[in-house]
Design a protein around this motif. Structure first.
Motif, PDB file in Angstrom:
ATOM      1  N   UNK A  98       8.120 -26.044 -58.024  1.00 38.21           N
ATOM      2  CA  UNK A  98       9.056 -26.331 -58.841  1.00 38.21           C
ATOM      3  C   UNK A  98       9.666 -25.378 -59.921  1.00 38.21           C
ATOM      4  N   UNK A  99      10.921 -25.325 -60.026  1.00 40.60           N
ATOM      5  CA  UNK A  99      11.420 -24.273 -60.979  1.00 40.60           C
ATOM      6  C   UNK A  99      12.330 -24.962 -61.965  1.00 40.60           C
ATOM      7  N   UNK A 100      12.081 -24.974 -63.185  1.00 40.25           N
ATOM      8  CA  UNK A 100      12.744 -25.471 -64.231  1.00 40.25           C
ATOM      9  C   UNK A 100      13.503 -24.613 -65.308  1.00 40.25           C
ATOM     10  N   UNK A 101      14.779 -24.527 -65.638  1.00 41.04           N
ATOM     11  CA  UNK A 101      15.254 -23.603 -66.739  1.00 41.04           C
ATOM     12  C   UNK A 101      15.914 -24.153 -67.940  1.00 41.04           C
ATOM     13  N   UNK A 102      15.372 -23.570 -68.896  1.00 39.85           N
ATOM     14  CA  UNK A 102      15.700 -24.391 -70.431  1.00 39.85           C
ATOM     15  C   UNK A 102      14.838 -23.369 -71.293  1.00 39.85           C
ATOM     16  N   UNK A 103      15.028 -24.236 -72.648  1.00 40.72           N
ATOM     17  CA  UNK A 103      14.167 -23.479 -73.771  1.00 40.72           C
ATOM     18  C   UNK A 103      12.982 -24.601 -73.926  1.00 40.72           C
ATOM     19  N   UNK A 104      11.781 -23.999 -74.055  1.00 38.23           N
ATOM     20  CA  UNK A 104      10.652 -24.684 -74.315  1.00 38.23           C
ATOM     21  C   UNK A 104      10.696 -25.327 -75.832  1.00 38.23           C
ATOM     22  N   UNK A 105      10.092 -26.533 -75.700  1.00 39.75           N
ATOM     23  CA  UNK A 105      10.070 -27.291 -77.024  1.00 39.75           C
ATOM     24  C   UNK A 105       8.893 -26.815 -77.928  1.00 39.75           C
ATOM     25  N   UNK A 106       8.864 -26.464 -79.019  1.00 42.28           N
ATOM     26  CA  UNK A 106       7.856 -25.742 -79.836  1.00 42.28           C
ATOM     27  C   UNK A 106       7.312 -27.023 -80.633  1.00 42.28           C
ATOM     28  N   UNK A 107       5.940 -27.356 -80.515  1.00 44.96           N
ATOM     29  CA  UNK A 107       5.447 -28.615 -81.415  1.00 44.96           C
ATOM     30  C   UNK A 107       5.574 -28.336 -82.789  1.00 44.96           C
ATOM     31  N   UNK A 305      20.401 -32.748 -52.860  1.00 46.07           N
ATOM     32  CA  UNK A 305      19.398 -32.550 -51.951  1.00 46.07           C
ATOM     33  C   UNK A 305      19.485 -32.112 -50.657  1.00 46.07           C
ATOM     34  N   UNK A 306      18.765 -31.430 -50.052  1.00 52.13           N
ATOM     35  CA  UNK A 306      19.125 -30.924 -48.739  1.00 52.13           C
ATOM     36  C   UNK A 306      17.897 -30.436 -47.984  1.00 52.13           C
ATOM     37  N   UNK A 307      17.834 -30.395 -46.656  1.00 49.02           N
ATOM     38  CA  UNK A 307      16.608 -29.950 -45.961  1.00 49.02           C
ATOM     39  C   UNK A 307      16.854 -28.525 -45.514  1.00 49.02           C
ATOM     40  N   UNK A 308      16.047 -27.575 -45.386  1.00 53.21           N
ATOM     41  CA  UNK A 308      16.249 -26.280 -44.998  1.00 53.21           C
ATOM     42  C   UNK A 308      15.042 -25.290 -44.513  1.00 53.21           C
ATOM     43  N   UNK A 309      15.068 -25.053 -43.160  1.00 54.12           N
ATOM     44  CA  UNK A 309      13.887 -24.275 -42.627  1.00 54.12           C
ATOM     45  C   UNK A 309      12.370 -25.077 -43.063  1.00 54.12           C
ATOM     46  N   UNK A 310      12.503 -26.359 -42.996  1.00 56.76           N
ATOM     47  CA  UNK A 310      11.055 -27.014 -42.941  1.00 56.76           C
ATOM     48  C   UNK A 310      10.709 -27.494 -44.511  1.00 56.76           C
ATOM     49  N   UNK A 311      11.450 -27.406 -45.166  1.00 60.81           N
ATOM     50  CA  UNK A 311      11.420 -27.636 -46.830  1.00 60.81           C
ATOM     51  C   UNK A 311      12.639 -28.728 -47.048  1.00 60.81           C
ATOM     52  N   UNK A 312      11.895 -29.719 -47.922  1.00 56.89           N
ATOM     53  CA  UNK A 312      13.268 -30.746 -48.729  1.00 56.89           C
ATOM     54  C   UNK A 312      13.466 -30.425 -49.983  1.00 56.89           C
ATOM     55  N   UNK A 313      14.592 -30.020 -50.318  1.00 60.14           N
ATOM     56  CA  UNK A 313      14.677 -29.455 -51.657  1.00 60.14           C
ATOM     57  C   UNK A 313      15.890 -30.350 -52.617  1.00 60.14           C
ATOM     58  N   UNK A 314      15.476 -30.137 -53.973  1.00 59.36           N
ATOM     59  CA  UNK A 314      16.465 -30.288 -54.974  1.00 59.36           C
ATOM     60  C   UNK A 314      17.077 -29.046 -55.265  1.00 59.36           C
ATOM     61  N   UNK A 315      18.427 -28.764 -55.222  1.00 65.17           N
ATOM     62  CA  UNK A 315      18.920 -27.728 -55.738  1.00 65.17           C
ATOM     63  C   UNK A 315      20.073 -28.021 -56.994  1.00 65.17           C
ATOM     64  N   UNK A 316      19.611 -28.268 -58.018  1.00 65.43           N
ATOM     65  CA  UNK A 316      20.574 -28.285 -59.160  1.00 65.43           C
ATOM     66  C   UNK A 316      20.417 -27.347 -60.053  1.00 65.43           C
ATOM     67  N   UNK A 317      21.513 -26.977 -60.938  1.00 65.25           N
ATOM     68  CA  UNK A 317      21.363 -25.922 -61.674  1.00 65.25           C
ATOM     69  C   UNK A 317      20.549 -25.588 -62.656  1.00 65.25           C
ATOM     70  N   UNK A 318      19.691 -26.610 -63.274  1.00 61.80           N
ATOM     71  CA  UNK A 318      18.483 -26.238 -64.005  1.00 61.80           C
ATOM     72  C   UNK A 318      17.089 -26.802 -63.523  1.00 61.80           C
TER      73      UNK A 318
END
Length: 379
Positions: A98-107, A305-318
Motif C-alpha cells: 500500500x502506498x499513500x501520498x499526502x501530509x501526515x496529521x499531527x496529533x 482498478x486493474x490486473x497486471x502480472x499476477x497482481x490486482x491493483x488500485x492505481x489512483x493519484x494518491x
C-alpha cells in the motif's frame, strides 16, 4: 504500478566509489540488476540469499546513511518526519503493498499526552509518534519490531533526486518506507539524517534469521464453547486480537472456529470483485495492510482498478494498492461486534489485507458496504 518501478536506490552505488566496487554483494547485485532491471529490492535480496536491509546497506557511504539503532530512535525519527510535509508512505508484506501520498496529521499535544496514568501515556506516546492517526497517512505502529533505519538519497529514473527514510525489522525485512514528495522538506530531511546518523556507519547490522513459524494449535485443543462465547460478547472489533491471543489461535483458525453465522468463506478471487464493485459503485472502503510491525490504512473511495502480472491493483493519484492475488488462498466475510469486514489470507496462512466499509463514528454501516460484502462469490 509505482512499487514495481526500478527505484532501488542502492543500485546507484554501483558507479560510485572504489571502496564499494570490491563489495562482493554489491557486485552480485550489479550483475542481477543487469539481468533483471525491473527486479524489486525484496525479490533481489531473496535471490541473493540476504535480507533487504543488508542489500540496502551496500550503498552506505554513497547513497545511504545508516541511522541510529537506539531503541527509541524509530519513534523519534517518525515524530520528526511529521515536519517533512508531503510524503509517500509505503508499507508492504509478502503479498501486498500500500502506498499513500499526502501530509501526515499531527496529533494535538493535549490529545497526545491525555491519559489516565503515566504508564498508559507512555504506551500511547510509544505507538503514535505524535501523529499519523487518520488523515492521508494513517499508521498504527509496533515500534518494538523496528530495528534498522536508513536515509537514502539517490537519483531516480527521471534524473530527479529521491529521498527516503527506510525501516527494517530484526530479520532485515522492510517495515516501512517514507519518500519525500516536496522540495520544501529537503532541509528537514537532511537535518533529520544528520541528527540521527549512526556513529559507526560500517558497523555490522546484526540481522538475525527469522524463527520458524510456530505450528498452529490443534482445533481439538481449543475450548470452542468459551471461544465462541467470547466472540459473541465482543463489544468492539479491537477486542478480537486479544481474544485470539487468549485462546492461542492463529487469526485464520479463529475465523474457521467462529460461531455460526459470524463468518462466510469467499473465494480468493473475491478480492477482485470487491475492488471492482467498490470502484464502480463508489462505495467508500477502508483497507488495512500490515506486516507485524506497522499497519497502514487507506480510507476513501477507489477509482482506477486493474490486473497486471499476477497482481490486482488500485492505481489512483494518491493511493496505490497492489495485491498478489495469485498467492491468495482464502477469503472471509466476518461479523464482529456488529461490524462487517472482509479478510484475505495468502498461501502461507498469513493475513494480507482487511477491508471495512467507511462509516461515521456512532452510525451504522452503510447498506452499500453490506450489499457489496454479501455479493462476493462464496467458497
Amino acid at each position: 504500478m509505482s512499487f514495481i518501478r526500478p527505484i532501488l536506490a542502492v543500485a546507484i552505488a554501483l558507479a560510485i566509489g572504489s571502496a564499494h566496487a570490491a563489495d562482493p554483494l554489491l557486485e552480485q547485485f550489479n550483475t542481477l540488476k543487469a539481468q533483471q532491471p525491473r527486479l524489486q529490492a525484496r525479490d533481489a535480496a531473496r535471490q541473493l540469499k540476504v535480507s533487504e536491509a543488508e542489500l540496502l546497506a551496500t550503498g552506505i557511504g554513497s547513497t545511504v546513511v545508516r541511522l541510529s539503532d537506539a531503541s527509541d530512535a524509530p519513534r523519534e525519527i517518525m515524530r520528526r518526519a511529521l515536519d517533512l510535509g508531503r510524503v509517500m508512505a509505503l508499507t508492504r508484506n509478502e503479498n501486498g503493498v500500500i502506498e499513500t501520498t499526502g501530509v501526515a496529521t499531527r496529533l494535538p499535544k493535549e490529545a497526545e499526552t491525555a491519559s489516565r496514568d503515566e504508564s498508559e501515556r507512555e504506551a500511547r506516546n510509544l505507538n503514535i509518534a505524535g501523529g499519523y492517526l487518520g488523515g492521508p497517512i494513517d499508521l498504527r505502529f509496533q515500534f518494538a519490531q523496528w530495528k534498522h533505519a536508513f536515509a537514502v538519497t539517490a537519483p531516480g529514473r527521471d534524473g530527479a533526486v529521491t529521498r527516503s527514510l527506510q525501516f527494517f525489522d530484526a530479520n532485515g525485512n522492510a517495515v516501512h518506507k517514507l519518500y519525500l514528495r516536496n522540495e520544501a522538506g529537503v532541509a528537514v530531511f537532511d537535518k533529520l539524517a544528520a541528527d540521527f546518523r549512526h556513529p559507526r556507519q560500517d558497523a555490522p547490522l546484526g540481522v538475525t534469521p527469522a524463527a520458524p513459524k510456530a505450528p498452529s494449535k490443534a482445533d481439538s485443543a481449543v475450548d470452542l464453547a468459551e471461544f465462541q462465547l467470547a466472540w459473541k460478547e465482543m463489544t468492539d472489533v479491537h477486542q478480537f486480537n486479544r481474544i485470539v491471543a487468549e485462546f492461542g489461535l492463529t487469526r485464520e483458525q479463529a475465523l474457521r472456529l467462529a460461531p455460526a453465522g459470524m463468518v462466510q468463506k469467499v473465494t480468493p478471487q473475491a478480492v477482485r470483485k470487491l475492488l471492482e464493485d467498490a470502484a464502480r459503485q463508489q462505495v467508500g472502503i477502508m483497507a488495512f495492510l500490515g506486516n507485524g510491525a506497522l499497519i497502514q490504512i487507506y480510507s476513501g473511495k477507489v477509482n482506477k482498478v486493474m490486473a497486471a502480472e499476477g497482481w490486482f491493483n488500485v492505481l489512483d493519484p494518491d493511493v496505490n494498492l497492489h495485491l498478489r492475488e495469485t498467492a491468495f488462498r482464502s477469503g472471509y466475510v466476518v461479523r464482529r461486534a456488529n461490524v462487517t469486514s472482509i479478510e484475505f489470507f495468502d498461501d502461507q496462512g498469513d493475513l494480507v489485507v482487511t477491508f471495512f466499509g467507511v462509516r461515521e463514528r456512532g452510525k451504522p454501516q452503510p447498506q452499500s458496504w453490506l450489499d457489496l460484502a454479501a455479493g462476493l462469490p462464496k467458497a
